[in-house]
Design a protein around this motif. Sequence first.
Motif, PDB file in Angstrom:
ATOM      1  N   GLU A  24      35.257  44.665  36.172  1.00 31.86           N
ATOM      2  CA  GLU A  24      36.149  45.808  36.348  1.00 31.86           C
ATOM      3  C   GLU A  24      36.631  45.860  37.790  1.00 31.86           C
ATOM      4  N   VAL A  25      37.872  46.268  37.970  1.00 33.77           N
ATOM      5  CA  VAL A  25      38.421  46.444  39.308  1.00 33.77           C
ATOM      6  C   VAL A  25      39.083  47.819  39.371  1.00 33.77           C
ATOM      7  N   LYS A  26      38.950  48.483  40.520  1.00 39.52           N
ATOM      8  CA  LYS A  26      39.480  49.834  40.676  1.00 39.52           C
ATOM      9  C   LYS A  26      40.563  49.843  41.750  1.00 39.52           C
ATOM     10  N   LEU A  27      41.755  50.310  41.378  1.00 39.09           N
ATOM     11  CA  LEU A  27      42.863  50.433  42.322  1.00 39.09           C
ATOM     12  C   LEU A  27      42.961  51.881  42.803  1.00 39.09           C
ATOM     13  N   PRO A  28      43.283  52.114  44.072  1.00 41.94           N
ATOM     14  CA  PRO A  28      43.377  53.486  44.589  1.00 41.94           C
ATOM     15  C   PRO A  28      44.518  54.257  43.931  1.00 41.94           C
ATOM     16  N   LEU A  29      44.331  55.571  43.788  1.00 40.55           N
ATOM     17  CA  LEU A  29      45.326  56.408  43.115  1.00 40.55           C
ATOM     18  C   LEU A  29      46.655  56.461  43.863  1.00 40.55           C
ATOM     19  N   ASP A  30      46.607  56.370  45.195  1.00 37.87           N
ATOM     20  CA  ASP A  30      47.853  56.520  45.961  1.00 37.87           C
ATOM     21  C   ASP A  30      48.787  55.325  45.828  1.00 37.87           C
ATOM     22  N   ILE A  31      48.357  54.320  45.100  1.00 36.72           N
ATOM     23  CA  ILE A  31      49.206  53.151  44.912  1.00 36.72           C
ATOM     24  C   ILE A  31      50.458  53.493  44.105  1.00 36.72           C
ATOM     25  N   LYS A  32      50.380  54.557  43.313  1.00 34.54           N
ATOM     26  CA  LYS A  32      51.503  54.926  42.443  1.00 34.54           C
ATOM     27  C   LYS A  32      52.733  55.363  43.231  1.00 34.54           C
ATOM     28  N   CYS A  61      52.676  47.282  34.863  1.00 39.42           N
ATOM     29  CA  CYS A  61      52.780  48.485  34.026  1.00 39.42           C
ATOM     30  C   CYS A  61      53.339  49.660  34.819  1.00 39.42           C
ATOM     31  N   MET A  62      53.044  49.706  36.127  1.00 40.27           N
ATOM     32  CA  MET A  62      53.479  50.813  36.976  1.00 40.27           C
ATOM     33  C   MET A  62      54.821  50.536  37.656  1.00 40.27           C
ATOM     34  N   GLY A  63      55.357  49.340  37.454  1.00 40.97           N
ATOM     35  CA  GLY A  63      56.640  48.992  38.062  1.00 40.97           C
ATOM     36  C   GLY A  63      56.570  48.795  39.559  1.00 40.97           C
ATOM     37  N   PHE A  96      46.621  28.322  35.265  1.00 45.86           N
ATOM     38  CA  PHE A  96      46.667  29.362  36.282  1.00 45.86           C
ATOM     39  C   PHE A  96      48.104  29.661  36.695  1.00 45.86           C
ATOM     40  N   ALA A  97      48.909  28.616  36.840  1.00 46.41           N
ATOM     41  CA  ALA A  97      50.312  28.807  37.222  1.00 46.41           C
ATOM     42  C   ALA A  97      51.064  29.625  36.168  1.00 46.41           C
ATOM     43  N   ARG A  98      50.749  29.401  34.913  1.00 45.17           N
ATOM     44  CA  ARG A  98      51.409  30.159  33.839  1.00 45.17           C
ATOM     45  C   ARG A  98      50.975  31.624  33.852  1.00 45.17           C
ATOM     46  N   ILE A  99      49.727  31.879  34.232  1.00 45.76           N
ATOM     47  CA  ILE A  99      49.283  33.274  34.382  1.00 45.76           C
ATOM     48  C   ILE A  99      50.137  33.971  35.433  1.00 45.76           C
ATOM     49  N   LEU A 100      50.310  33.316  36.586  1.00 47.69           N
ATOM     50  CA  LEU A 100      51.124  33.913  37.648  1.00 47.69           C
ATOM     51  C   LEU A 100      52.573  34.114  37.204  1.00 47.69           C
ATOM     52  N   SER A 101      53.095  33.151  36.444  1.00 49.79           N
ATOM     53  CA  SER A 101      54.503  33.242  36.031  1.00 49.79           C
ATOM     54  C   SER A 101      54.749  34.416  35.092  1.00 49.79           C
ATOM     55  N   ASN A 102      53.698  34.898  34.424  1.00 51.33           N
ATOM     56  CA  ASN A 102      53.841  36.078  33.569  1.00 51.33           C
ATOM     57  C   ASN A 102      54.237  37.311  34.371  1.00 51.33           C
ATOM     58  N   TYR A 103      54.006  37.256  35.687  1.00 53.68           N
ATOM     59  CA  TYR A 103      54.264  38.414  36.541  1.00 53.68           C
ATOM     60  C   TYR A 103      55.331  38.116  37.596  1.00 53.68           C
ATOM     61  N   LYS A 104      56.191  37.149  37.313  1.00 51.66           N
ATOM     62  CA  LYS A 104      57.198  36.747  38.302  1.00 51.66           C
ATOM     63  C   LYS A 104      58.222  37.840  38.563  1.00 51.66           C
ATOM     64  N   THR A 105      58.345  38.806  37.658  1.00 51.59           N
ATOM     65  CA  THR A 105      59.296  39.902  37.892  1.00 51.59           C
ATOM     66  C   THR A 105      58.794  40.874  38.953  1.00 51.59           C
ATOM     67  N   ILE A 106      57.488  40.883  39.217  1.00 49.70           N
ATOM     68  CA  ILE A 106      56.967  41.791  40.242  1.00 49.70           C
ATOM     69  C   ILE A 106      56.460  41.047  41.486  1.00 49.70           C
ATOM     70  N   ILE A 107      56.212  39.737  41.378  1.00 47.64           N
ATOM     71  CA  ILE A 107      55.744  38.975  42.539  1.00 47.64           C
ATOM     72  C   ILE A 107      56.955  38.516  43.338  1.00 47.64           C
ATOM     73  N   GLU A 108      57.162  39.132  44.499  1.00 44.58           N
ATOM     74  CA  GLU A 108      58.311  38.774  45.317  1.00 44.58           C
ATOM     75  C   GLU A 108      58.143  37.404  45.969  1.00 44.58           C
ATOM     76  N   CYS A 109      56.926  37.078  46.410  1.00 53.24           N
ATOM     77  CA  CYS A 109      56.651  35.759  46.952  1.00 53.24           C
ATOM     78  C   CYS A 109      55.146  35.518  46.966  1.00 53.24           C
ATOM     79  N   ILE A 110      54.770  34.246  46.986  1.00 53.67           N
ATOM     80  CA  ILE A 110      53.369  33.852  47.085  1.00 53.67           C
ATOM     81  C   ILE A 110      53.221  33.015  48.349  1.00 53.67           C
TER      82      ILE A 110
END
Length: 284
Positions: A24-32, A61-63, A96-110
């Motif tokens: 499990e991983v927990k993200l801070p609430l203020d990230i929204k 999910c949060m855009g 692993f590369a395909r996992i990252l590509s699933n999120y290419k709409t939100i990943i601006e750069c690596i």
Amino acid sequence: MISSNIFVDDVKLDTSKYSDGSIEVKLPLDIKHKECVNIRAVITDVSGILLLTYVLEQLQCMGIKCKLDLPYLPNSRQERSQKTDSCYKPNSFLSFARILSNYKTIIECITIIDPHSEDNISLLELLGLHVNVISIKDIFPLDNFQNIDYIISPDEGARKRTSLIATLLNVPMIVARKERNPDNREIELILNTELDLKDKNILVVDDIIDYGNSLHDLTKILKENYKVKRISCFISHAILSSNLRLTIPSRTSFALEYVDYFECYNLFNLPGFIDDPFNYTNLL
């Protein structure tokens, strides 16, 4: 215990592991409230890939967009499918590369530091990801490696990165090679040069060390056969195995037996360094 760490805007995320193995991983609430965040993923095992996937999924999910810092590119040495005498070995880097590509709409750069091969980067870009590569010459601590007479690449795969450092230092380069012994099928490191290396200062450069067999074999040849004076090593990523991790604090590591000075850029899996993997580290 989870050894991998995920940082969002330089804040380490809380993670936990349950008795059934789930994590499990927990993200801070203020990230929204943020449009874009910086993620640094220090991935040392497969659980780290899963943690990163959880974080990217939540951001999607949060855009929320992100800039992803991957100091070490996981599975980068498993970039080809292989068939051996006993099994098939999948191309796990492709997965692993395909996992990252699933999120290419939100990943601006690596951002990746000294990737294992150009093929790794080409595949990520082919899948639609923007990659920023930090070369070994950009992280090499020039002032720490003076009075070097020769620089040695452990094999052909390290030739290009080694040549970059040879140019920086303005010293000649020697390339060793690896061959499979036809009798025992083991990979052996071979160094053949007519150069007189006696009493010379040698620098060995490579991108990754884990078990350290190649480094040990090369430095042993240099000290015993060529009678060099001093061996220094610079490694971009020290992905330490349990065998190497347990011996480094006492300075009796098998891999570093013949090494006089050792420095790495990213040091993973050694207690006390995992939260701050970007410090230069002299282990000898």
